[in-house]
Design a protein around this motif. Sequence first.
Motif, short mmCIF file in Angstrom:
data_model
loop_
_atom_site.label_atom_id
_atom_site.label_comp_id
_atom_site.label_asym_id
_atom_site.label_seq_id
_atom_site.Cartn_x
_atom_site.Cartn_y
_atom_site.Cartn_z
N VAL A 85 13.55 -0.35 -6.63
CA VAL A 85 12.51 -1.36 -6.25
C VAL A 85 13.02 -3.01 -6.36
CG1 VAL A 85 10.11 -2.50 -6.55
CG2 VAL A 85 10.64 0.02 -6.48
N GLU A 88 15.31 -4.29 -4.09
CA GLU A 88 14.86 -4.59 -2.73
C GLU A 88 14.03 -5.42 -2.69
OE1 GLU A 88 13.13 -1.16 -1.00
OE2 GLU A 88 14.80 0.19 -1.27
N ARG A 134 6.03 -2.66 -3.25
CA ARG A 134 7.30 -2.01 -2.58
C ARG A 134 7.23 -0.62 -3.31
NH1 ARG A 134 9.53 -0.24 1.31
NH2 ARG A 134 11.93 0.13 0.98
N GLU A 137 4.86 1.81 -1.70
CA GLU A 137 5.47 2.42 -0.76
C GLU A 137 6.52 3.36 -0.62
OE1 GLU A 137 6.89 -1.20 1.38
OE2 GLU A 137 5.04 -2.11 1.72
#
Length: 160
Positions: A85, A88, A134, A137
Amino acid sequence: MPSRDLANEVFLKLYRRPLSQDSGGNVPGWLYRTATNLGIDALRSLARRNRYEQEAARAENKNQIAENAFDQALRTERQQRVRTVLAELKPAQAQLLLLRAFGHTYKELADSLAIEPGSVGTLLVRAEGAFEQRYRELYGREEGLMNCVSEKSVACLSRW
């Protein structure tokens, strides 16, 4: 404490507090007694410190033994998820979260990232929100980690 330090300490005590005339001026006797007492104090201190360190080492060993293979695998998986994470996120957000997790103050964060100190809090909240969004997700809701994020405790992320 090395013997040289003990000898220095004895003579420093003599310098700071000269013997009174009433004591008879027995400087060698005073030096002997003071050196003996400081030596005994140093040995006791060393023994106490060794005992504390051994107790801490035993406690640490018990904690390591208590963690089984499943706990290790779970921790490793969580760490990998957090790293994924963070990779990203925007680099500035990831850096901000990592520096805060390692205990840096807002001023240190501002200096490191070349931003205004007054905007650190806002940027940190945004970075935490982006991390949480994120993470959800990618992995859904994981109780332990999401509790860290919902508490806004970036330091908690460092454990994962």
